[in-house]
Design a protein around this motif. Structure first.
Motif, PDB file in Angstrom:
ATOM      1  N   TYR A 109       0.854  -1.436   0.270  1.00 12.07           N
ATOM      2  CA  TYR A 109       0.085  -0.196  -0.013  1.00 12.07           C
ATOM      3  C   TYR A 109       0.664   1.069  -0.065  1.00 12.07           C
ATOM      4  O   TYR A 109       0.642   2.095  -0.708  1.00 12.07           O
ATOM      5  N   GLU A 110       1.831   1.343   0.766  1.00  9.96           N
ATOM      6  CA  GLU A 110       2.766   2.466   0.906  1.00  9.96           C
ATOM      7  C   GLU A 110       3.479   2.759  -0.270  1.00  9.96           C
ATOM      8  O   GLU A 110       3.439   3.942  -0.702  1.00  9.96           O
ATOM      9  N   ARG A 111       4.068   1.924  -1.029  1.00  7.07           N
ATOM     10  CA  ARG A 111       4.479   1.752  -2.254  1.00  7.07           C
ATOM     11  C   ARG A 111       3.848   2.296  -3.365  1.00  7.07           C
ATOM     12  O   ARG A 111       4.006   2.989  -4.266  1.00  7.07           O
ATOM     13  N   ALA A 112       2.687   1.603  -3.210  1.00 12.68           N
ATOM     14  CA  ALA A 112       1.771   2.302  -4.292  1.00 12.68           C
ATOM     15  C   ALA A 112       1.246   3.615  -4.168  1.00 12.68           C
ATOM     16  O   ALA A 112       0.985   4.309  -5.369  1.00 12.68           O
ATOM     17  N   LYS A 113       1.015   4.034  -2.888  1.00 14.02           N
ATOM     18  CA  LYS A 113       0.725   5.411  -2.698  1.00 14.02           C
ATOM     19  C   LYS A 113       1.819   6.267  -3.242  1.00 14.02           C
ATOM     20  O   LYS A 113       1.621   7.416  -3.816  1.00 14.02           O
ATOM     21  N   LEU A 114       3.149   5.995  -2.892  1.00  8.90           N
ATOM     22  CA  LEU A 114       4.180   6.596  -3.209  1.00  8.90           C
ATOM     23  C   LEU A 114       4.365   6.689  -5.057  1.00  8.90           C
ATOM     24  O   LEU A 114       5.004   7.702  -5.498  1.00  8.90           O
ATOM     25  N   ALA A 115       3.925   5.637  -5.573  1.00  4.95           N
ATOM     26  CA  ALA A 115       4.025   5.821  -7.002  1.00  4.95           C
ATOM     27  C   ALA A 115       2.846   6.428  -7.915  1.00  4.95           C
ATOM     28  O   ALA A 115       2.644   6.358  -9.076  1.00  4.95           O
ATOM     29  N   GLY A 116       1.753   7.049  -6.808  1.00  5.20           N
ATOM     30  CA  GLY A 116       0.660   7.581  -7.231  1.00  5.20           C
ATOM     31  C   GLY A 116      -0.649   6.778  -7.836  1.00  5.20           C
ATOM     32  O   GLY A 116      -1.328   6.849  -8.538  1.00  5.20           O
ATOM     33  N   SER A 117      -0.453   5.490  -7.255  1.00  5.10           N
ATOM     34  CA  SER A 117      -1.457   4.580  -7.906  1.00  5.10           C
ATOM     35  C   SER A 117      -2.725   4.884  -6.944  1.00  5.10           C
ATOM     36  O   SER A 117      -2.502   4.850  -5.842  1.00  5.10           O
ATOM     37  N   PRO A 118      -3.928   4.593  -7.586  1.00  7.79           N
ATOM     38  CA  PRO A 118      -5.096   4.858  -6.735  1.00  7.79           C
ATOM     39  C   PRO A 118      -5.632   3.594  -6.200  1.00  7.79           C
ATOM     40  O   PRO A 118      -6.726   3.784  -5.330  1.00  7.79           O
ATOM     41  N   ARG A 119      -5.077   2.336  -6.425  1.00  3.52           N
ATOM     42  CA  ARG A 119      -5.684   1.236  -5.834  1.00  3.52           C
ATOM     43  C   ARG A 119      -4.613   0.178  -6.097  1.00  3.52           C
ATOM     44  O   ARG A 119      -3.614   0.029  -6.954  1.00  3.52           O
ATOM     45  N   VAL A 120      -4.673  -0.658  -5.094  1.00  3.32           N
ATOM     46  CA  VAL A 120      -4.006  -2.111  -5.044  1.00  3.32           C
ATOM     47  C   VAL A 120      -5.063  -2.975  -4.989  1.00  3.32           C
ATOM     48  O   VAL A 120      -6.053  -2.987  -4.316  1.00  3.32           O
ATOM     49  N   TYR A 121      -4.941  -4.369  -5.821  1.00  7.14           N
ATOM     50  CA  TYR A 121      -6.023  -5.121  -5.849  1.00  7.14           C
ATOM     51  C   TYR A 121      -5.030  -6.572  -5.967  1.00  7.14           C
ATOM     52  O   TYR A 121      -3.908  -6.485  -6.492  1.00  7.14           O
ATOM     53  N   TRP A 122      -5.826  -7.548  -5.705  1.00  7.63           N
ATOM     54  CA  TRP A 122      -5.053  -8.854  -5.757  1.00  7.63           C
ATOM     55  C   TRP A 122      -6.410 -10.029  -5.931  1.00  7.63           C
ATOM     56  O   TRP A 122      -7.506  -9.742  -5.733  1.00  7.63           O
ATOM     57  N   GLN A 123      -5.823 -11.265  -5.993  1.00 10.54           N
ATOM     58  CA  GLN A 123      -6.777 -12.202  -6.046  1.00 10.54           C
ATOM     59  C   GLN A 123      -6.339 -13.516  -5.145  1.00 10.54           C
ATOM     60  O   GLN A 123      -5.067 -13.534  -4.923  1.00 10.54           O
ATOM     61  N   THR A 124      -7.047 -14.549  -4.806  1.00  6.90           N
ATOM     62  CA  THR A 124      -6.789 -15.519  -4.253  1.00  6.90           C
ATOM     63  C   THR A 124      -7.832 -16.634  -4.398  1.00  6.90           C
ATOM     64  O   THR A 124      -8.728 -16.414  -4.990  1.00  6.90           O
ATOM     65  N   HIS A 125      -7.251 -17.797  -4.224  1.00  8.86           N
ATOM     66  CA  HIS A 125      -8.165 -19.029  -4.576  1.00  8.86           C
ATOM     67  C   HIS A 125      -9.371 -19.199  -3.833  1.00  8.86           C
ATOM     68  O   HIS A 125      -9.361 -18.727  -2.683  1.00  8.86           O
TER      69      HIS A 125
END
Length: 151
Positions: A109-125
């Motif tokens: 989350y921290e690195r995404a914010k620093l990169a200017g990304s508005p979201r983090v997402y993922w998937q799991t089984h």
């Protein structure tokens, strides 16, 4: 437990590899279905290539790696800023339930914010109920279903 979340370094390989192998084994990629060695080698190289959008974080305590996560940035047709996809997350069994996975997710989350990304997402089984209990605390389910076609 003192825990540090940091970018993976070249010196981490010997401790990172068992985490990577454990992650892949969890999803059935071991023995005859293991990833080709070239894929592991390329994944490792990508972490250190400034032109690659693939990154790795590790959770370290007292010089020992307890977990790892890999994430990448990509373009989207619905935003100008890059999206962040948390692709891989794994902790040693002995470290589970101690906040390691949550700390790794928050590190992304921290690195995404620093990169200017508005979201983090993922998937799991769908059967990974233990992980879903954590994910339900740190994010919200999108409601999307994943489809894929393998060639």
């Amino acid at each position: 437990m003192s825990l540090t979340i940091r970018a993976v370094t070249r010196q981490d390989y010997d401790q990172w590899l068992p985490l990577w192998d454990g992650y892949n084994a969890f999803y059935g990629r071991s023995g005859p279905t293991a990833l080709a060695g070239e894929i592991t080698a390329m994944t490792w190289q990508r972490f250190f290539d400034a032109y690659e959008p693939v990154h790795g974080l590790v959770a370290e305590s007292d010089g020992k790696l307890l977990g790892m996560t890999n994430y990448l940035f990509h373009r989207s047709t619905t935003a100008i800023e890059p999206s962040c996809y948390l692709q891989d997350l794994f902790t040693l069994e002995a470290a589970r339930g101690k906040g390691v996975a949550s700390a790794l997710i928050h590190g992304v989350y921290e690195r995404a914010k620093l990169a200017g990304s508005p979201r983090v997402y993922w998937q799991t089984h769908e059967t990974n109920l233990t992980a879903q209990r954590l994910y339900d605390k740190v994010a919200e389910r999108s409601g999307f279903i994943v489809y894929r076609k393998l060639f």
